[in-house]
Scaffold this motif. Structure first.
Motif, PDB file in Angstrom:
ATOM      1  N   ARG A   7       0.799  -1.110   0.143  1.00 48.22           N
ATOM      2  CA  ARG A   7       0.178   0.043   0.003  1.00 48.22           C
ATOM      3  C   ARG A   7       0.931   1.279   0.162  1.00 48.22           C
ATOM      4  N   THR A   8       2.146   0.920   0.364  1.00 45.87           N
ATOM      5  CA  THR A   8       2.981   2.319   0.361  1.00 45.87           C
ATOM      6  C   THR A   8       4.319   1.970  -0.289  1.00 45.87           C
ATOM      7  N   VAL A   9       4.879   3.127  -0.367  1.00 39.22           N
ATOM      8  CA  VAL A   9       6.450   3.015  -0.909  1.00 39.22           C
ATOM      9  C   VAL A   9       7.253   2.101  -0.111  1.00 39.22           C
ATOM     10  N   ASP A  10       7.234   2.193   1.236  1.00 40.80           N
ATOM     11  CA  ASP A  10       7.970   1.091   2.127  1.00 40.80           C
ATOM     12  C   ASP A  10       7.207   0.022   2.020  1.00 40.80           C
ATOM     13  N   ASP A  11       6.260  -0.301   1.816  1.00 41.08           N
ATOM     14  CA  ASP A  11       5.601  -1.869   1.612  1.00 41.08           C
ATOM     15  C   ASP A  11       6.415  -2.259   0.446  1.00 41.08           C
ATOM     16  N   LEU A  12       6.351  -1.514  -0.644  1.00 43.26           N
ATOM     17  CA  LEU A  12       6.932  -1.873  -1.959  1.00 43.26           C
ATOM     18  C   LEU A  12       8.441  -2.157  -1.826  1.00 43.26           C
ATOM     19  N   ARG A  13       9.376  -1.242  -1.183  1.00 43.29           N
ATOM     20  CA  ARG A  13      10.540  -1.547  -0.789  1.00 43.29           C
ATOM     21  C   ARG A  13      10.919  -2.605  -0.164  1.00 43.29           C
ATOM     22  N   GLY A  14      10.210  -3.137   0.851  1.00 42.19           N
ATOM     23  CA  GLY A  14      10.266  -4.435   1.705  1.00 42.19           C
ATOM     24  C   GLY A  14       9.970  -5.629   0.745  1.00 42.19           C
ATOM     25  N   ALA A  15       8.906  -5.379  -0.055  1.00 48.28           N
ATOM     26  CA  ALA A  15       8.477  -6.617  -1.014  1.00 48.28           C
ATOM     27  C   ALA A  15       9.446  -6.854  -2.013  1.00 48.28           C
ATOM     28  N   LEU A  16      10.162  -5.665  -2.703  1.00 47.98           N
ATOM     29  CA  LEU A  16      11.332  -5.854  -3.454  1.00 47.98           C
ATOM     30  C   LEU A  16      12.552  -6.653  -2.736  1.00 47.98           C
ATOM     31  N   SER A  17      12.756  -6.229  -1.442  1.00 47.52           N
ATOM     32  CA  SER A  17      13.759  -6.900  -0.859  1.00 47.52           C
ATOM     33  C   SER A  17      13.630  -8.260  -0.665  1.00 47.52           C
ATOM     34  N   ARG A  18      12.439  -8.754  -0.571  1.00 48.07           N
ATOM     35  CA  ARG A  18      12.067 -10.071  -0.046  1.00 48.07           C
ATOM     36  C   ARG A  18      11.615 -11.020  -1.309  1.00 48.07           C
ATOM     37  N   TYR A  19      10.547 -10.435  -2.025  1.00 46.97           N
ATOM     38  CA  TYR A  19      10.110 -11.054  -3.108  1.00 46.97           C
ATOM     39  C   TYR A  19      10.407 -10.826  -4.516  1.00 46.97           C
ATOM     40  N   GLY A  20      11.267  -9.793  -4.723  1.00 53.13           N
ATOM     41  CA  GLY A  20      11.431  -9.306  -6.129  1.00 53.13           C
ATOM     42  C   GLY A  20      12.520  -9.900  -6.841  1.00 53.13           C
ATOM     43  N   PHE A  21      12.741  -9.759  -8.150  1.00 56.68           N
ATOM     44  CA  PHE A  21      13.967 -10.153  -8.852  1.00 56.68           C
ATOM     45  C   PHE A  21      15.240  -9.676  -8.288  1.00 56.68           C
ATOM     46  N   PRO A  22      16.185 -10.291  -8.374  1.00 53.55           N
ATOM     47  CA  PRO A  22      17.696 -10.039  -7.792  1.00 53.55           C
ATOM     48  C   PRO A  22      17.862  -8.477  -8.538  1.00 53.55           C
ATOM     49  N   GLY A  23      18.287  -7.613  -7.857  1.00 51.37           N
ATOM     50  CA  GLY A  23      18.460  -6.382  -8.387  1.00 51.37           C
ATOM     51  C   GLY A  23      17.548  -5.302  -8.479  1.00 51.37           C
ATOM     52  N   ASP A  24      16.376  -5.944  -8.004  1.00 51.73           N
ATOM     53  CA  ASP A  24      15.011  -4.875  -8.384  1.00 51.73           C
ATOM     54  C   ASP A  24      14.932  -3.870  -7.591  1.00 51.73           C
ATOM     55  N   ARG A  25      15.419  -3.915  -6.016  1.00 55.98           N
ATOM     56  CA  ARG A  25      15.243  -2.959  -5.119  1.00 55.98           C
ATOM     57  C   ARG A  25      16.378  -1.721  -5.607  1.00 55.98           C
ATOM     58  N   VAL A  51       6.678   3.651  -9.398  1.00 59.92           N
ATOM     59  CA  VAL A  51       6.185   2.626  -8.206  1.00 59.92           C
ATOM     60  C   VAL A  51       5.201   1.520  -8.734  1.00 59.92           C
ATOM     61  N   ARG A  52       4.183   2.013  -9.816  1.00 57.39           N
ATOM     62  CA  ARG A  52       3.353   0.901 -10.534  1.00 57.39           C
ATOM     63  C   ARG A  52       4.127  -0.134 -10.888  1.00 57.39           C
ATOM     64  N   ALA A  53       5.101   0.221 -11.933  1.00 52.24           N
ATOM     65  CA  ALA A  53       5.920  -0.820 -12.604  1.00 52.24           C
ATOM     66  C   ALA A  53       6.593  -1.814 -11.689  1.00 52.24           C
ATOM     67  N   TYR A  54       7.204  -1.297 -10.528  1.00 53.55           N
ATOM     68  CA  TYR A  54       7.717  -2.348  -9.628  1.00 53.55           C
ATOM     69  C   TYR A  54       7.121  -3.011  -8.924  1.00 53.55           C
ATOM     70  N   ARG A  55       5.796  -2.622  -8.632  1.00 57.63           N
ATOM     71  CA  ARG A  55       4.727  -3.247  -7.870  1.00 57.63           C
ATOM     72  C   ARG A  55       4.299  -4.437  -8.718  1.00 57.63           C
ATOM     73  N   HIS A  56       3.888  -4.082  -9.876  1.00 56.75           N
ATOM     74  CA  HIS A  56       3.733  -5.267 -11.066  1.00 56.75           C
ATOM     75  C   HIS A  56       4.708  -6.115 -11.039  1.00 56.75           C
ATOM     76  N   ARG A  57       6.017  -5.926 -11.108  1.00 58.55           N
ATOM     77  CA  ARG A  57       7.112  -6.835 -11.158  1.00 58.55           C
ATOM     78  C   ARG A  57       7.193  -7.988  -9.982  1.00 58.55           C
ATOM     79  N   VAL A  58       6.659  -7.475  -8.570  1.00 59.90           N
ATOM     80  CA  VAL A  58       6.473  -8.098  -7.543  1.00 59.90           C
ATOM     81  C   VAL A  58       5.433  -8.890  -7.855  1.00 59.90           C
ATOM     82  N   LEU A  59       4.479  -8.674  -8.274  1.00 60.40           N
ATOM     83  CA  LEU A  59       3.234  -9.572  -8.355  1.00 60.40           C
ATOM     84  C   LEU A  59       3.465 -10.693  -9.548  1.00 60.40           C
ATOM     85  N   ILE A  60       4.333 -10.191 -10.437  1.00 61.77           N
ATOM     86  CA  ILE A  60       4.442 -11.347 -11.676  1.00 61.77           C
ATOM     87  C   ILE A  60       5.577 -12.265 -11.062  1.00 61.77           C
ATOM     88  N   ARG A  61       6.580 -11.841 -10.221  1.00 65.39           N
ATOM     89  CA  ARG A  61       7.461 -12.649  -9.595  1.00 65.39           C
ATOM     90  C   ARG A  61       7.046 -13.798  -8.801  1.00 65.39           C
TER      91      ARG A  61
END
Length: 88
Positions: A7-25, A51-61
């Motif tokens: 819901r927030t940019v901080d939420d996205l940062r955490g999700a990228l660190s944990r669930y994203g592709f390598p180097g996404d964060r 923000v929308r693009a990287y949120r989508h990347r987490v969802l895809i991943r």
């Protein structure tokens, strides 16, 4: 494991660190900073798009269906076409 809500940019940062592709964060932080720096002070649409693009990347991943389709596509690209002969 289900994804946490993003819901927030901080939420996205955490999700990228944990669930994203390598180097996404790291790329997210760079692209977000560049978009903010290039934005007029009353329009942050560029930053919102990042923000929308990287949120989508987490969802895809984290979609088993999408990741299976990507793996299948990669495997098909790696296989040589069958039944073709080279003409020399």
């Amino acid at each position: 494991m289900p994804l946490p809500e993003i819901r927030t940019v901080d939420d996205l940062r955490g999700a990228l660190s944990r669930y994203g592709f390598p180097g996404d964060r790291e790329r997210f932080e760079e692209e977000l900073a560049a978009a903010i720096g290039a934005s007029p002070t009353d329009d942050f649409e560029g930053a919102a798009a990042v923000v929308r693009a990287y949120r989508h990347r987490v969802l895809i991943r984290n979609s088993p269906e999408i990741m299976t389709a990507l793996e299948d596509a990669r495997a098909e690209e790696a296989e040589p076409p069958s039944g073709r002969r080279s003409v020399i």
